[in-house]
Design a protein around this motif. Structure first.
Motif, PDB file in Angstrom:
ATOM      1  N   GLY B 137      43.977  36.737  60.293  1.00 22.56           N
ATOM      2  CA  GLY B 137      44.687  36.137  59.161  1.00 22.56           C
ATOM      3  C   GLY B 137      44.987  34.671  59.404  1.00 22.56           C
ATOM      4  O   GLY B 137      44.789  33.832  58.529  1.00 22.56           O
ATOM      5  N   VAL B 138      45.453  34.361  60.606  1.00 22.94           N
ATOM      6  CA  VAL B 138      45.787  32.967  60.910  1.00 22.94           C
ATOM      7  C   VAL B 138      44.533  32.102  60.910  1.00 22.94           C
ATOM      8  O   VAL B 138      44.501  31.013  60.326  1.00 22.94           O
ATOM      9  N   LEU B 139      43.445  32.603  61.527  1.00 25.19           N
ATOM     10  CA  LEU B 139      42.201  31.835  61.529  1.00 25.19           C
ATOM     11  C   LEU B 139      41.708  31.613  60.106  1.00 25.19           C
ATOM     12  O   LEU B 139      41.234  30.531  59.751  1.00 25.19           O
ATOM     13  N   SER B 140      41.842  32.644  59.295  1.00 24.12           N
ATOM     14  CA  SER B 140      41.321  32.542  57.939  1.00 24.12           C
ATOM     15  C   SER B 140      42.160  31.600  57.082  1.00 24.12           C
ATOM     16  O   SER B 140      41.614  30.803  56.326  1.00 24.12           O
ATOM     17  N   ARG B 273      53.543  48.698  42.677  1.00 26.63           N
ATOM     18  CA  ARG B 273      54.949  48.647  42.295  1.00 26.63           C
ATOM     19  C   ARG B 273      55.774  47.644  43.099  1.00 26.63           C
ATOM     20  O   ARG B 273      56.989  47.621  42.965  1.00 26.63           O
ATOM     21  N   THR B 274      55.144  46.866  43.961  1.00 29.66           N
ATOM     22  CA  THR B 274      55.935  45.918  44.739  1.00 29.66           C
ATOM     23  C   THR B 274      55.414  44.493  44.550  1.00 29.66           C
ATOM     24  O   THR B 274      54.293  44.291  44.094  1.00 29.66           O
ATOM     25  N   ARG B 275      56.250  43.533  44.889  1.00 29.28           N
ATOM     26  CA  ARG B 275      55.854  42.128  44.821  1.00 29.28           C
ATOM     27  C   ARG B 275      54.626  41.878  45.677  1.00 29.28           C
ATOM     28  O   ARG B 275      53.735  41.147  45.304  1.00 29.28           O
ATOM     29  N   TRP B 276      54.632  42.494  46.863  1.00 33.41           N
ATOM     30  CA  TRP B 276      53.515  42.297  47.777  1.00 33.41           C
ATOM     31  C   TRP B 276      52.204  42.709  47.107  1.00 33.41           C
ATOM     32  O   TRP B 276      51.225  41.969  47.128  1.00 33.41           O
ATOM     33  N   GLY B 277      52.226  43.887  46.491  1.00 32.63           N
ATOM     34  CA  GLY B 277      51.008  44.376  45.859  1.00 32.63           C
ATOM     35  C   GLY B 277      50.547  43.466  44.739  1.00 32.63           C
ATOM     36  O   GLY B 277      49.354  43.195  44.580  1.00 32.63           O
ATOM     37  N   SER B 293      51.099  29.486  41.055  1.00 29.03           N
ATOM     38  CA  SER B 293      52.181  30.281  40.479  1.00 29.03           C
ATOM     39  C   SER B 293      53.304  30.512  41.466  1.00 29.03           C
ATOM     40  O   SER B 293      54.298  31.144  41.125  1.00 29.03           O
ATOM     41  N   GLY B 294      53.144  30.058  42.694  1.00 28.23           N
ATOM     42  CA  GLY B 294      54.222  30.207  43.657  1.00 28.23           C
ATOM     43  C   GLY B 294      54.081  31.420  44.553  1.00 28.23           C
ATOM     44  O   GLY B 294      55.019  31.793  45.245  1.00 28.23           O
ATOM     45  N   VAL B 295      52.912  32.053  44.550  1.00 28.43           N
ATOM     46  CA  VAL B 295      52.700  33.180  45.457  1.00 28.43           C
ATOM     47  C   VAL B 295      52.497  32.635  46.869  1.00 28.43           C
ATOM     48  O   VAL B 295      51.838  31.614  47.061  1.00 28.43           O
ATOM     49  N   ALA B 296      53.070  33.332  47.845  1.00 30.83           N
ATOM     50  CA  ALA B 296      52.871  32.928  49.242  1.00 30.83           C
ATOM     51  C   ALA B 296      51.498  33.422  49.678  1.00 30.83           C
ATOM     52  O   ALA B 296      51.360  34.495  50.255  1.00 30.83           O
ATOM     53  N   ARG B 299      50.709  34.183  53.538  1.00 30.73           N
ATOM     54  CA  ARG B 299      51.382  35.373  54.040  1.00 30.73           C
ATOM     55  C   ARG B 299      50.711  36.640  53.498  1.00 30.73           C
ATOM     56  O   ARG B 299      50.539  37.628  54.206  1.00 30.73           O
ATOM     57  N   THR B 300      50.337  36.590  52.229  1.00 33.50           N
ATOM     58  CA  THR B 300      49.710  37.760  51.619  1.00 33.50           C
ATOM     59  C   THR B 300      48.382  38.086  52.297  1.00 33.50           C
ATOM     60  O   THR B 300      48.108  39.243  52.637  1.00 33.50           O
ATOM     61  N   VAL B 301      47.568  37.053  52.518  1.00 34.65           N
ATOM     62  CA  VAL B 301      46.260  37.288  53.141  1.00 34.65           C
ATOM     63  C   VAL B 301      46.443  37.824  54.560  1.00 34.65           C
ATOM     64  O   VAL B 301      45.809  38.801  54.968  1.00 34.65           O
ATOM     65  N   ILE B 302      47.353  37.197  55.301  1.00 36.53           N
ATOM     66  CA  ILE B 302      47.576  37.643  56.681  1.00 36.53           C
ATOM     67  C   ILE B 302      48.041  39.095  56.712  1.00 36.53           C
ATOM     68  O   ILE B 302      47.570  39.904  57.507  1.00 36.53           O
ATOM     69  N   SER B 303      48.935  39.442  55.797  1.00 32.72           N
ATOM     70  CA  SER B 303      49.454  40.812  55.798  1.00 32.72           C
ATOM     71  C   SER B 303      48.327  41.809  55.544  1.00 32.72           C
ATOM     72  O   SER B 303      48.319  42.897  56.130  1.00 32.72           O
TER      73      SER B 303
END
Ligand SMILES: Nc1ncnc2c1ncn2[C@@H]1O[C@H](COP(=O)(O)OP(=O)(O)OP(=O)(O)O)[C@@H](O)[C@H]1O
Ligand SMILES: [Mg+2]
Lengths: 303, 409
Positions: B137-140, B273-277, B293-296, B299-303
């Motif tokens: 995730g960090v490399l990407s 059903r979640t923000r993450w999803g 739009s303000g999405v992190a 963090r999302t990709v890494i997760s």
């Protein structure tokens, strides 16, 4: 749907998202709780200022040493030819572009707008020229993307859909279904969605990059009406537009950009011909002599 | 009753309120088939595969064989679930096979050679998966390297690490009497417990729908017709009852199967059903728009990378438990291709943004059914590969046709 008592301007607060957990920063939320609604309309300190901001894209100097002040209770229009740097200016305010040099100040405090989320948290919401909607998500999902309403980790779809209808009603948007992916909407409908998204959460500063470019007469009127209401409620509005009608209707001050440089600030009454001359750098208009920003603002807010 | 009645705003609500009573169940059926998360094509495909296999080899549908099928499906299914997550966020992970093999090796070496308790071995292996995903995730995100290349490097690298960890023996047997191996190989739900879980699931599903409908009604939003709720719940109840009832005539529902289904349900709820999803789907379908739009985004990709590698590790651990050993072949060869194929056959787009957690389960069932059926027929590996390839192609064509029709409709 509870019917509002009067069909006129619905109070914007009705659609404002409460500062959720991890939402607006404390300062931004406390300031936007009642954005200057009790203040008389006198010149106040600017909400957002750019100081000596420059931005390059490779060899292109998109912004050169730009100073801008954005005040509450004010609609600042930005005009300029294609490629003048208007969208870049919007991008800097929105946190989408990091300036190469210069400062951004919010309430006089230098801030770093290093992401759209950071700008949003400081109360700056932007409608991008390319709208920045996610095609595969539906209308409600797009409206609340990045600041969803929910309890705990779970989303509250019902509440989001209810607020979505509210804000879309305010804009007289005719959207077939808020559960259709925005890919299926027309260009104008998509633009209304983008405007609606910027208004949710009651931001202090709303930056609109050509928000009426593909809107119909009625939706344009609603957006302009809304801009007027935003100003009345104490918000600051930065309106980038090519439409002479938009400027005449709502602009308090008009900033002319040419090749990335500020080419003067004009009052809202300046005729479009004079602005055109300033934008293209053709004739120095006799009647539209550039004024100091403060003067322009003084006469502008009196309207 | 709904918004249509309160405003004359010239809005057509046809699509919001798709089913005025009379056409209720028909519309529900159509929506189920064509809906945005439509898993229906793959369900039909799975049924088709089963009918064909049963026609050629009736033993395929015997309860004992289906129990085997469920057990076989779990390790690759868990890996495929992780693949679904990275695909959804618009990335890919080719190294899931190697990572699963490495995890299996860690558990085997840790518990057998070094004498750790199994729980420790499992946790260490999962932690390794988590760390691998974090690195990807960090490399990407930081360096902007394409995930195809990063994870291709990872595929080779971790295959090497796996061999190194296994050492010169190349194969380590897990003690058969350990609780870990016993739970995976011989752990089956008591029928009473299985039925209780089915009841809980159905009631939760029904209760959720009724609760949402009630809230929507009170907010004066359009509501799904009762017929649709009844239909959906009935269909779920039917499928679950049939599955549990039939499997229980043989050994029943394995613990590892329960674990897999629970993981799929958790992933499905998290995605829808979640923000993450929501962030995952947004980043996967339009990364720039999501960022604006303000999405992190980072963090999302890494997760997603982390979830994928961790699930891959878990899949490897389950495979080792099922085999009772970890060897050089664990997670090797076609594991990652099978996992990716399962996700895609199940209806998850390779191009991000579209798909569902259930596609991992359905896709892996299709692939393992083919493999299982062909083994029963005494056909060799060569036929298996060719048939699986053909099924993959067929699944993608069907998916595309359905999607195109949906967009025109
Ligand atoms: N992301 C980018 N990469 C490279 N160059 C860019 C980028 N964005 C803008 N530019 C350049 O910067 C200059 C200013 O662009 P900008 O989009 O700000 O103009 P604009 O005033 O919004 O024009 P328009 O009226 O066409 O929207 C242009 O010359 C453009 O080519
Ligand atoms: Mg522009």
């Amino acid at each position: 749907m509870r019917e509002p008592t009067e069909p006129g301007p619905t109070p914007l607060r009705a659609t404002a998202a409460p500062a959720g957990p991890g939402g607006a920063s404390p300062r931004a939320s406390s300031a936007s709780a009642e954005p200057g609604s009790t203040l008389p309309r006198v010149s106040s300190a600017p909400v957002v200022s750019l100081r000596g901001v420059s931005k390059r894209f490779g060899g292109v100097r998109a912004l050169v040493d730009v100073d801008v002040d954005v005040h509450e209770h004010e609609v600042l229009a930005v005009v300029g030819d294609n490629g003048a740097g208007k969208s870049t200016l919007a991008g800097v305010l929105a946190g989408a572009h990091r300036p190469d040099s210069g400062q951004v100040l919010v309430d006089g405090v230098p801030v770093v707008l290093d992401s759209p989320a950071a700008a949003r948290a400081l109360g700056i919401a932007t409608v991008f020229q390319e709208l920045a909607l996610v095609n595969d998500l539906d209308v409600v999902e797009n409206l609340f993307l990045g600041h969803e309403v929910g309890s705990g980790v779970f989303l509250d779809e019902v509440e989001m859909e209810r607020r979505a209808w509210q804000v879309l009603d305010q804009l007289a948007a005719s959207v077939p279904s808020v559960r259709d992916p925005v890919r299926t909407l027309s260009g104008g409908q998509r633009q209304v969605i983008a405007v609606a998204r910027a208004l949710l959460g009651s931001p202090r500063v709303v930056v609109l990059d050509e928000p009426t470019a593909s809107l119909g007469v009625r939706q344009t009127a609603e957006v302009l009406n809304l801009i007027t209401r935003l100003r009345a409620r104490g918000h600051a509005v930065v309106l980038i537009s090519h439409q002479a009608g938009d400027l005449q209707a709502v602009a308090d001050r008009i900033l002319v950009l040419r090749l990335g440089r500020v080419h003067g600030a004009y009052t809202g009454e300046t005729s479009y011909e004079d602005l055109l001359a300033a934008m293209t750098g053709a004739v120095r208009p006799g009647s539209g002599t550039p004024m100091k920003a403060d003067q322009a603002r003084g006469s502008g807010t009196g309207r | 009753m709904n918004r249509d009645g309160t405003r004359g705003g010239g809005r057509t609500l046809a699509a919001v309120d798709p089913a005025p009573a009379e056409a209720g169940s028909r519309a529900a059926l159509r929506q189920w088939f064509h809906g945005e998360h439509g898993v229906a094509p793959i369900v039909v495909g799975l049924a088709l595969v089963w009918v064909v296999l049963a026609a050629i080899e009736p033993d395929f549908l015997s309860a004992e064989n289906l129990v085997n099928l469920t057990l076989q499906s779990v390790p690759v299914g868990v890996i495929a679930l992780g693949v679904v997550l990275v695909l959804l966020v618009g990335q890919i992970d080719l190294s899931v096979g190697s990572v699963s093999g490495l995890a299996a090796a860690i558990v085997a070496v840790g518990t057998v050679t070094a004498g750790w308790p199994f729980a420790v071995g499992v946790l260490v292996a999962l932690a390794c998966g988590l760390a691998v995903g974090l690195v990807y995730g960090v490399l990407s995100t930081r360096l902007g390297l394409p995930s195809f290349v990063i994870t291709l490097a990872g595929l080779l690298f971790f295959a090497g690490v796996q061999l190194r960890v296994l050492g010169p023996l190349g194969s380590i047997n897990l003690p058969f009497e350990s609780w870990f191996v016993r739970a995976i190989q011989q752990g089956f739900l008591e029928p009473g417990v299985a039925w209780a879980l089915v009841a809980v699931w159905i009631l939760a599903y029904l209760g959720m729908q009724v609760w949402v409908r009630e809230r929507r009604r009170r907010a004066d939003l359009s509501c799904v017709p009762w017929s649709q709720i009844a239909l959906r719940t009935g269909a779920l109840a039917l499928v679950l009852a049939a599955a549990v009832g039939y499997l229980s005539t043989a050994r029943g529902v394995g613990y590892s199967v329960v674990l897999f289904v629970v993981l799929v349900i958790v992933a499905d709820v998290a995605l829808r059903r979640t923000r993450w999803g929501r962030s995952v789907r947004a980043v996967g379908s339009d990364r720039r728009a999501a960022l604006l739009s303000g999405v992190a985004v980072h963090r999302t990709v890494i997760s997603c990378f982390m979830a994928c590698s961790t699930l891959a590790a878990l899949g490897g651990i389950l495979a080792a438990g099922r085999l009772g050993a970890a060897n050089q072949g664990t997670g090797g060869a076609d594991t990652y291709l099978t996992a990716i194929a399962a996700a895609v056959i199940g209806g998850t787009s390779l191009f991000g943004g579209r798909g569902s957690a259930w596609s991992a389960l359905l896709g892996v069932l299709v692939i393992q059914s083919v493999a299982n059926g062909l083994t029963l027929l005494d056909l060799d590996q060569a036929t298996r590969f060719m048939v699986t390839g053909a099924v993959l192609l067929g699944a993608i064509i069907v998916d595309m046709l359905v999607r195109r029709r949906r967009q025109e409709a």
